[in-house]
Each structure stands twice: as structure tokens, then as C-alpha cells.
Design a protein around this motif. Structure first.
Motif, PDB file in Angstrom:
ATOM      1  N   GLU A 254      -3.368   1.356  -9.449  1.00  0.00           N
ATOM      2  CA  GLU A 254      -2.724   0.748  -8.292  1.00  0.00           C
ATOM      3  C   GLU A 254      -2.283  -0.671  -8.605  1.00  0.00           C
ATOM      4  O   GLU A 254      -1.202  -1.097  -8.241  1.00  0.00           O
ATOM      5  CB  GLU A 254      -3.687   0.761  -7.099  1.00  0.00           C
ATOM      6  N   ARG A 255      -3.156  -1.408  -9.333  1.00  0.00           N
ATOM      7  CA  ARG A 255      -2.773  -2.776  -9.679  1.00  0.00           C
ATOM      8  C   ARG A 255      -1.541  -2.830 -10.553  1.00  0.00           C
ATOM      9  O   ARG A 255      -0.746  -3.759 -10.486  1.00  0.00           O
ATOM     10  CB  ARG A 255      -3.923  -3.450 -10.424  1.00  0.00           C
ATOM     11  N   LEU A 256      -1.407  -1.816 -11.417  1.00  0.00           N
ATOM     12  CA  LEU A 256      -0.273  -1.811 -12.330  1.00  0.00           C
ATOM     13  C   LEU A 256       1.004  -1.328 -11.647  1.00  0.00           C
ATOM     14  O   LEU A 256       2.090  -1.812 -11.937  1.00  0.00           O
ATOM     15  CB  LEU A 256      -0.583  -0.900 -13.526  1.00  0.00           C
ATOM     16  N   VAL A 257       0.852  -0.359 -10.759  1.00  0.00           N
ATOM     17  CA  VAL A 257       2.024   0.337 -10.230  1.00  0.00           C
ATOM     18  C   VAL A 257       2.540  -0.268  -8.927  1.00  0.00           C
ATOM     19  O   VAL A 257       3.736  -0.391  -8.730  1.00  0.00           O
ATOM     20  CB  VAL A 257       1.703   1.837 -10.028  1.00  0.00           C
ATOM     21  N   VAL A 258       1.609  -0.654  -8.043  1.00  0.00           N
ATOM     22  CA  VAL A 258       2.057  -1.147  -6.737  1.00  0.00           C
ATOM     23  C   VAL A 258       2.634  -2.553  -6.889  1.00  0.00           C
ATOM     24  O   VAL A 258       1.995  -3.434  -7.433  1.00  0.00           O
ATOM     25  CB  VAL A 258       0.886  -1.158  -5.736  1.00  0.00           C
TER      26      VAL A 258
ATOM     27  N   ALA B 193      -7.553  13.720  -6.620  1.00  0.00           N
ATOM     28  CA  ALA B 193      -8.251  13.708  -7.905  1.00  0.00           C
ATOM     29  C   ALA B 193      -9.756  13.815  -7.698  1.00  0.00           C
ATOM     30  O   ALA B 193     -10.441  14.581  -8.385  1.00  0.00           O
ATOM     31  CB  ALA B 193      -7.906  12.436  -8.677  1.00  0.00           C
ATOM     32  N   VAL B 194     -10.273  13.059  -6.727  1.00  0.00           N
ATOM     33  CA  VAL B 194     -11.721  13.061  -6.512  1.00  0.00           C
ATOM     34  C   VAL B 194     -12.185  14.429  -5.999  1.00  0.00           C
ATOM     35  O   VAL B 194     -13.169  14.997  -6.480  1.00  0.00           O
ATOM     36  CB  VAL B 194     -12.121  11.928  -5.544  1.00  0.00           C
TER      37      VAL B 194
ATOM     38  N   LEU C 155     -15.409   7.524 -11.923  1.00  0.00           N
ATOM     39  CA  LEU C 155     -14.505   6.984 -12.935  1.00  0.00           C
ATOM     40  C   LEU C 155     -13.046   7.218 -12.545  1.00  0.00           C
ATOM     41  O   LEU C 155     -12.208   6.319 -12.665  1.00  0.00           O
ATOM     42  CB  LEU C 155     -14.766   7.650 -14.285  1.00  0.00           C
ATOM     43  N   VAL C 156     -12.774   8.428 -12.076  1.00  0.00           N
ATOM     44  CA  VAL C 156     -11.409   8.763 -11.685  1.00  0.00           C
ATOM     45  C   VAL C 156     -10.964   7.859 -10.555  1.00  0.00           C
ATOM     46  O   VAL C 156      -9.856   7.310 -10.553  1.00  0.00           O
ATOM     47  CB  VAL C 156     -11.323  10.249 -11.267  1.00  0.00           C
ATOM     48  N   SER C 157     -11.876   7.674  -9.583  1.00  0.00           N
ATOM     49  CA  SER C 157     -11.564   6.807  -8.458  1.00  0.00           C
ATOM     50  C   SER C 157     -11.272   5.388  -8.943  1.00  0.00           C
ATOM     51  O   SER C 157     -10.306   4.749  -8.519  1.00  0.00           O
ATOM     52  CB  SER C 157     -12.732   6.828  -7.479  1.00  0.00           C
ATOM     53  N   GLY C 158     -12.098   4.903  -9.865  1.00  0.00           N
ATOM     54  CA  GLY C 158     -11.919   3.563 -10.417  1.00  0.00           C
ATOM     55  C   GLY C 158     -10.616   3.439 -11.190  1.00  0.00           C
ATOM     56  O   GLY C 158      -9.910   2.437 -11.118  1.00  0.00           O
ATOM     57  N   LEU C 159     -10.303   4.512 -11.927  1.00  0.00           N
ATOM     58  CA  LEU C 159      -9.074   4.524 -12.709  1.00  0.00           C
ATOM     59  C   LEU C 159      -7.859   4.305 -11.807  1.00  0.00           C
ATOM     60  O   LEU C 159      -6.938   3.564 -12.137  1.00  0.00           O
ATOM     61  CB  LEU C 159      -8.948   5.857 -13.444  1.00  0.00           C
TER      62      LEU C 159
ATOM     63  N   MET D 230       7.982   1.205  -2.059  1.00  0.00           N
ATOM     64  CA  MET D 230       7.281   0.762  -0.854  1.00  0.00           C
ATOM     65  C   MET D 230       6.200   1.746  -0.436  1.00  0.00           C
ATOM     66  O   MET D 230       5.194   1.364   0.147  1.00  0.00           O
ATOM     67  CB  MET D 230       8.280   0.555   0.284  1.00  0.00           C
ATOM     68  N   ALA D 231       6.424   3.042  -0.730  1.00  0.00           N
ATOM     69  CA  ALA D 231       5.432   4.048  -0.358  1.00  0.00           C
ATOM     70  C   ALA D 231       4.350   4.190  -1.429  1.00  0.00           C
ATOM     71  O   ALA D 231       3.388   4.940  -1.243  1.00  0.00           O
ATOM     72  CB  ALA D 231       6.124   5.392  -0.125  1.00  0.00           C
ATOM     73  N   ALA D 232       4.495   3.463  -2.536  1.00  0.00           N
ATOM     74  CA  ALA D 232       3.582   3.648  -3.672  1.00  0.00           C
ATOM     75  C   ALA D 232       2.098   3.552  -3.306  1.00  0.00           C
ATOM     76  O   ALA D 232       1.301   4.385  -3.751  1.00  0.00           O
ATOM     77  CB  ALA D 232       3.929   2.661  -4.783  1.00  0.00           C
ATOM     78  N   PRO D 233       1.686   2.544  -2.489  1.00  0.00           N
ATOM     79  CA  PRO D 233       0.250   2.476  -2.180  1.00  0.00           C
ATOM     80  C   PRO D 233      -0.247   3.751  -1.500  1.00  0.00           C
ATOM     81  O   PRO D 233      -1.317   4.263  -1.832  1.00  0.00           O
ATOM     82  CB  PRO D 233       0.137   1.271  -1.237  1.00  0.00           C
ATOM     83  N   SER D 234       0.547   4.263  -0.579  1.00  0.00           N
ATOM     84  CA  SER D 234       0.136   5.462   0.142  1.00  0.00           C
ATOM     85  C   SER D 234       0.120   6.683  -0.777  1.00  0.00           C
ATOM     86  O   SER D 234      -0.818   7.486  -0.754  1.00  0.00           O
ATOM     87  CB  SER D 234       1.092   5.687   1.319  1.00  0.00           C
ATOM     88  N   ILE D 235       1.141   6.805  -1.617  1.00  0.00           N
ATOM     89  CA  ILE D 235       1.204   7.948  -2.535  1.00  0.00           C
ATOM     90  C   ILE D 235       0.011   7.918  -3.487  1.00  0.00           C
ATOM     91  O   ILE D 235      -0.663   8.924  -3.704  1.00  0.00           O
ATOM     92  CB  ILE D 235       2.526   7.931  -3.338  1.00  0.00           C
ATOM     93  N   LEU D 236      -0.276   6.716  -4.014  1.00  0.00           N
ATOM     94  CA  LEU D 236      -1.400   6.600  -4.945  1.00  0.00           C
ATOM     95  C   LEU D 236      -2.713   6.956  -4.270  1.00  0.00           C
ATOM     96  O   LEU D 236      -3.577   7.617  -4.861  1.00  0.00           O
ATOM     97  CB  LEU D 236      -1.490   5.174  -5.483  1.00  0.00           C
ATOM     98  N   ALA D 237      -2.865   6.519  -3.020  1.00  0.00           N
ATOM     99  CA  ALA D 237      -4.103   6.848  -2.302  1.00  0.00           C
ATOM    100  C   ALA D 237      -4.237   8.361  -2.157  1.00  0.00           C
ATOM    101  O   ALA D 237      -5.333   8.916  -2.291  1.00  0.00           O
ATOM    102  CB  ALA D 237      -4.099   6.178  -0.927  1.00  0.00           C
TER     103      ALA D 237
END
Lengths: 494, 247
Positions: free
Chosen positions: A484-488, A428-429, A475-479, A415-422
């Protein structure tokens, strides 16, 4: 805790594994043109003996080079006797070169005989104007109180700068202002100022047709150029040490001014400037192989990705578990967050320099610094993602009878995945941008062409580092959008 | 089924529960009734150990709740709360079967049980693949009920299960819940503030006010012989034909 250990292990493993093809002779140079030219000369001389030599170019300032030499991360670099006295052994009485040698020997270091030129502070003015007024020495300035002086800000403040010089020569001039060193030359050209401070081997002396006024009362300390090398180099590569001796007394002041001018004003690569000198003066034929633009871009990309990738992976491995801890133990968490916040406020350059005594130069300290910078966003977002979970959802998971570990794995982390990924994306950026500073301590990457470009005032070179860095950040941001699409889980994206 | 002895609970300066005793009989539906803030939800959470009492003890099947057994004991107590408390990242099926899969049930066993529950709760089978965000309020409540019943628990603890639903859906689900209760014959503890709902679903009513039990017994008993003026006022406040058809 296990993730933390793995993270630290990853960093250490990668750091020790990275520069594995160690050259027997490692040459260092400071981040200004003269030092880089001398470093190239030393490198090419060493290679001419058949030794393998590597030049770690424009590493930074005196402290970086000095520490690296003492720690044995470089074997030799060009230095100035004045710098050794004023900065390294400040406060110790070392009146002659022999006492300096003894002080160095105590550190396991050796010093060559002077290379021939003295790169000290000096005052200069336009040749024609000096001729007209009959000024050859600093003492002559006393006769011309109306002269307008413009000094670099550093010179205005230094202990041996303007205040001491004025006292020593009893100079009467009142029109004295501080300004940027590069602007001073333009000021001379336009007539806004008539006298400025300069380094006695500045390329601009030849370019602007300046007369260097003689320091007849010997106010400025001598800054004889010498080579500093490790004592053990003589044992490992005696032929290299004796080859270095061939440079002693061979480079005069006008010669160095000319070499600087070729590199800085005519934009001839330092390698070629050095090679041409060695060929002319020592009859050495040196083949200079410069990287093509594509090859150097690829090399910088590899170095940059190495810095960013490793530091980010380690940060994820440490910050996500710490974020869980922060969410679970709010009071302890406040402390952890405060600590990460403090790390974030340390200026990046300062953090890099702090790392040098601990970890030396190169990729290792850069990765640790980047790792530390990457912690806060991931930590914060992990904790925020977890504490933001609705209480009835958390309660439902608890009421089902799931143990805490399973609740975390099956419910809370997804459930926290979107926030963690952000958070990881933010780190990364930022990391891609901050990693450009790694070049200052010899970690390479896109910062290398930027650094060289700034030094040579070469915009296209700066862009060769800045544009790929910006592209990489995108690129990193896009990656991460993709990740996110795969993990969330899809249910959270409705 | 449950025996609460002199339990009390305090939250940051307010006494949510005064020391009280309660007996929850097996195989019956007990309704915890009262205005909001009376402590009925706190009482329910003490039964499955989501909260620990400050004083007193909670016995389940004659055994005190102990920390080390709490997780296994909870698997014998289904729990559903207002709004469902569903996991938004899992489908309806994922929500209902999470615990069974965690316990490594075979997939045949999981699916057989799920089919039973879909039929029991009258959940549309084609909606099993949908996420909570794609379900109606009533459907979410049915998923929540399936999740609570998945492991075939001894007890069902329900906290305002129909609280957030609109009246038509609520009416329909009340009927379904009563059928489910009577088919399963399980011990049920239901928290509600709605007298009509309590009367319709429950055998035994526990009326609470400000952390105390005011009166307990069959609803008709409370109406006939109120122990306190509050009981009468609570009945009047509901504007219901109390003696009417439900009970």
C-alpha cells in the motif's frame, strides 16, 4: 476482457504445469488410518519391484477416491466390498464378488482378491462383562433386556444400522442412546453404557479389551478389504500388479486391529507400521524415509504458497476489471455482484467436492475454488472505490477531454487504489485460511498436517499446520501494508 | 462562440431547462446568473457536452457538438468548478499538466506553459509540488484555473469558481480573475449566484429562473428596464450598492 483471459490462462497453465513429475504408479488412500496404512503398504510393495510410486495420502472420502480412480488420477486404492455395494453401486443387485468384478470391469477397473480382513460394523462390549453374562453372539443379547446401549449417531440413522439390527435380532433393549463414536469408548470404560457399535478393526478394540460379538444371523454386509486398480495398470506395470497380489489373504482381522493400534494409539508413522508388516509377513526389506520436520514444513509452505499465490493472482486479474464493469454499468453490476455473493455462500468443502468431477483432485480444483472465493472482496472493493470518487473529480477528468480508458488509468484507478488493495488484502488473508481445506482433495499445503493431526488426535501435528498458516496470514497482511505504501499515491495518504 | 437552439433538459421528473435559445458572443465574458436550482449549471454543462440536451442542439463555432469529436472539442474548452475538482492523488503541477502530458507534449513545452500560468494566476511556485490536501482553498482554485488554461483553450467555462471561498480570499481572486480575463481576451462563460461578482467580472448577464431565461443584456440595462418583477427582486435581494464602483 484481456485481463480475464490472461487470468484464466494463468490458472490453467499453472495447474497443468504443477504435478509434472508424474510417478508411474499413483496410490490413493482415504482419510482414516487403516486406509493410509494400506496405501503405504501398496506404495512400498510397488517400489520393491523397482517401479516409481507415489502415495497421495488421506485424500478424503469414498467419492473423492472413486472419482480420482475412474479419471486415472490415481491407479490404485484400498476399498471395501461393502462400500462398493452400498455406496458406489447402490441399488444394483451384486450378490457375489464375481458380479462386483463385472460391474467394475465395465468401468475399466479391477479388484484384487480380499486382503483377509472384514472391516464391518459390529457390536462390542467389555470382555470381562461379556464373559460374566455369557454373551458371544448378537443373538445372546436377547436374553439381557436390561443392557444399556450407546451407538454412534451415524449408526442410529443408517439403513443397516440400529433400527434394522433391532428388527433382525428382535432385540428388547429400551435404554438406547446416540452419542459420539469416540465418547462411546469412554462410556464403556466408565460403565455408563455396556454395548456400542464399532468397526471390527478399530484400534480401540485391543486397547479397551473389548469382545466383538459374532453376527450369527449375518445382518451386517461384509466389508472385505480389497485393492481397486485401473485395468491399464496391468499393461503399464505388470510387475506391480503381481506384487499387489502378495497382499491377498495376508491381513487377518486381529492383525489389522494391531496395525491400527500401532499407528493410532502408539503414534508410529503409518509408513513404518506398513514397512514392519511387509518385512515380517513378506520378508521385504523396506527403507522408510520420512521427511524431517523442517523439510515437510518447507514442502507444505511451498504447496500452500502455490495455492494461495496463483488463485489470488487470477482473482485480481479477473475481479478488478469486473469491479470496473460493476461501477460503470450498475444494472449489469448488480447481477455480477449477486453471482459472486452466491459463490461465497457455497460452503468451502462443498465447493471443493463440486470441483472434483470437473477438474479431478490435487491443486487444480483447489486453486479454482480458492479463485472463486477470492473474487467477491476484490470485486466489491474495486466497485466501491470507483463509485466513491467525488462527482466533481470525475467530471473534471471528463471535461479535460480524457478518453474513458485514460480517465480510468490516470484518475479513477489510482484514486480507488486504497480500496482495491484493501479488498485484495481481505481476499488474501481469507485465502490463506481456506487453502488449508485443499488438503482434503490432495492439494497439500498446511492443511495436510492439520488433517493428519485431527485423524490421529495429535495436537502437535495440528499445530504444525495451524501455526504456520496463522503466521502466513499475518505475513500476507503485513506484505499488503507495505504494498500500500508503494502503490497508493502519497496525495491520498495525507 | 456558442449557439444554443431550443435546448431543454429534464432530470428524473424535474424540468431543469425549458426549451431556450442562447447566443454566447466571442471574446466577451458572459455571466449566467440566478438563484440555485435555476438551471445555470445545467446550461454550462450542455456547452462542453458533459450533458446532452433532450431537445434542440448546441453549436460550437457554428458546428453542432458531435459525440465522436467531443473529446477533442473539450480540449479547446477549459473547465473549472466550485472547490476546484482537483485530483487528490496528483500534485498541483500534476493536476495542471495532466492533459498536456497525456497529449505527449515535450517536457520543455509543458514547463514553459506552466511557468506562464504560475505567473498569470499568481500561484506560489514553491507550492507546485504539494497535493490538493496541502493547499488552501484559494490555491486550489488557482490550480484549477491553471489546469483549465493549460492547453490554451478558446473558451473558459467556470462554474461558481469562487463559491467555496471565504470573503477576503474571494475578493482577492475576483480581482485576479478580472485581470486574467482582460489579459487573455478569451470567451468566458461564468456561472454565479452572486450579482456583485457577476457585475464585476462580466460584460453580458443572463438572468435565469426555474429553467428559463428571464432577461439578458448588460447589467445596467437589466437594472434600468427590468423585464419582470423577478429582476427587480433579484437586484434588491443582493443588498449591494448596485450602481456603485464595481461595474
Amino acid at each position: 476482457m484481456r485481463a480475464l483471459i490472461i487470468g484464466v490462462w494463468l490458472v490453467l497453465a499453472a495447474c497443468s504445469g504443477a504435478p509434472s513429475e508424474e510417478a508411474p504408479v499413483r496410490v490413493g488412500s482415504k482419510k482414516f488410518t487403516e486406509s493410509v496404512i494400506l496405501g503405504d503398504m501398496v506404495t512400498q510393495l510397488a517400489r520393491s519391484t523397482g517401479a516409481r510410486a507415489e502415495h497421495r495420502r488421506e485424500l478424503g472420502g469414498t467419492q473423492v477416491l472413486w472419482q480420482a480412480l475412474r479419471r486415472g488420477e490415481i491407479d490404485v486404492y484400498p476399498e471395501y466390498t461393502g462400500t462398493l455395494r452400498q455406496e458406489i453401486f447402490a441399488g444394483r443387485a451384486l450378490p457375489d464378488d464375481e458380479s462386483l468384478r463385472q460391474a467394475l470391469a465395465a468401468e475399466g477397473l479391477r479388484m484384487s482378491a480380499p486382503l483377509g480382513f472384514n472391516d464391518t460394523y459390529a457390536l462390542g462390549m467389555k470382555e470381562a462383562e461379556a464373559e460374566r453374562l455369557g454373551i458371544r453372539t448378537l443373538s445372546d443379547l436377547r436374553e439381557h433386556p436390561e443392557l444399556r446401549f450407546g451407538f454412534s449417531n451415524e449408526f442410529m440413522d443408517r439403513g443397516d444400522g440400529w433400527p434394522a439390527l433391532r428388527a433382525r435380532y428382535a432385540l428388547p433393549q429400551r435404554d438406547v442412546r446416540g452419542l459420539d463414536h469416540d465418547l462411546a469408548y469412554r462410556g464403556l470404560e466408565s460403565g455408563a453404557i455396556q454395548v456400542t457399535d464399532l468397526y471390527s478393526t478399530d484400534a480401540e478394540i485391543a486397547y479397551y479389551g473389548l469382545r466383538v460379538l459374532e453376527d450369527d444371523l449375518r445382518h451386517f454386509p461384509t466389508y472385505d478389504a480389497v485393492l481397486l486398480y485401473r485395468e491399464d495398470l496391468g499393461g503399464r506395470a505388470p510387475e506391480v500388479v503381481s506384487a499387489l497380489g502378495r497382499l491377498e489373504g495376508r491381513i487377518s482381522e486381529p492383525e489389522m486391529v494391531e496395525l491400527n493400534a500401532r499407528a493410532k494409539l502408539q503414534r508410529v508413522p503409518e509408513r513404518q507400521v506398513a514397512a514392519a508388516f511387509l518385512e515380517r509377513e513378506l520378508g521385504l526389506t523396506v527403507t522408510v524415509r520420512g521427511d524431517s520436520m523442517g523439510a515437510s514444513l518447507w514442502r507444505h509452505t511451498r504447496e500452500h504458497l502455490f495455492l494461495v499465490g496463483l488463485s489470488l493472482l487470477a482473482a485480481i486479474a479477473v475481479a478488478v476489471p469486473l469491479g470496473v464493469l460493476v461501477a460503470r454499468r450498475p444494472r449489469l453490476g448488480q447481477g455480477v455482484l449477486a453471482l459472486a455473493g452466491i459463490i461465497q455462500t457455497v460452503p468451502s468443502l462443498a465447493l471443493l467436492v463440486f470441483m472434483i468431477p470437473l477438474l479431478g483432485i490435487g491443486a487444480r480444483p483447489a486453486i479454482v475454488a480458492l479463485f472463486l472465493y477470492s473474487l467477491l472482496p476484490i470485486l466489491r472493493n474495486t466497485a466501491a472505490g470507483l463509485t466513491g470518487i467525488a462527482p466533481e473529480v470525475r467530471e473534471s477528468a471528463e471535461a479535460l477531454g480524457l478518453p474513458p480508458g485514460a480517465r480510468l488509468r490516470l484518475v479513477e484507478l489510482p484514486m480507488a487504489a486504497p480500496s482495491i488493495l484493501a479488498g485484495i488484502q481481505t481476499s488474501a488473508v481469507i485465502n490463506v485460511g481456506t487453502a488449508t481445506l485443499g488438503a482434503l482433495i490432495g492439494a497439500g499445503g498446511y492443511g495436510q498436517p492439520i488433517l493428519t493431526g485431527i485423524r490421529l488426535d495429535d495436537t502437535s501435528l495440528i499445530l504444525q499446520g495451524a501455526v504456520p498458516a496463522a503466521v502466513l496470514a499475518l505475513l500476507v497482511s503485513g506484505l499488503f501494508e507495505l504494498v500500500e505504501r508503494l502503490v497508493v499515491p502519497r496525495g491520498l495518504r495525507l | 462562440m456558442f449557439e444554443l437552439e431550443q435546448v431543454s433538459k429534464r432530470f428524473a421528473g424535474t424540468q431543469a431547462l425549458q426549451p431556450l435559445d442562447l447566443h454566447v458572443p466571442e471574446g466577451r465574458t458572459t455571466v449566467l446568473l440566478g438563484p440555485s436550482g435555476c438551471g445555470k449549471s445545467t446550461l454550462l454543462r450542455l456547452m462542453n457536452g458533459l450533458l446532452r440536451p433532450d431537445t434542440g442542439r448546441v453549436l460550437f463555432r457554428g458546428q453542432p457538438l458531435r459525440d465522436e469529436e467531443l473529446l477533442t472539442v473539450r480540449q479547446r474548452m477549459g473547465y473549472a468548478l466550485q472547490g476546484g475538482g482537483l485530483f487528490p492523488h496528483l500534485t498541483a503541477e500534476g493536476n495542471a499538466t495532466l492533459m498536456a502530458r497525456y497529449l505527449k507534449w515535450s517536457s520543455e513545452r509543458v514547463h514553459a506553459r506552466l511557468r506562464e500560468l504560475v505567473e498569470l494566476t499568481r500561484f506560489p511556485p514553491d507550492a507546485l509540488g504539494r497535493y490538493p490536501g496541502q493547499l488552501s482553498g484559494g490555491q486550489r482554485q488557482r490550480v484549477s484555473l491553471m489546469r483549465a488554461l493549460m492547453l490554451d483553450p478558446d473558451v473558459l467555462l467556470l462554474d461558481e469558481p469562487l463559491g467555496a471561498l471565504d470573503p477576503m480570499i474571494r475578493y482577492e481572486l475576483q480581482g485576479d480573475l478580472r485581470d486574467i480575463f482582460s489579459r487573455l481576451g478569451k470567451t468566458v462563460v461564468l456561472v454565479t449566484h452572486d450579482l456583485g461578482e457577476g457585475a464585476f467580472l462580466g460584460d453580458q448577464v443572463v438572468l435565469m429562473r426555474e429553467g428559463r431565461i428571464v432577461q439578458q443584456g448588460p447589467l445596467a440595462e437589466l437594472e434600468r428596464a427590468p423585464a419582470d418583477p423577478f429582476v427587480t427582486r433579484f437586484f434588491q435581494a443582493q443588498r449591494l450598492p448596485v450602481s456603485g464602483g464595481h461595474a
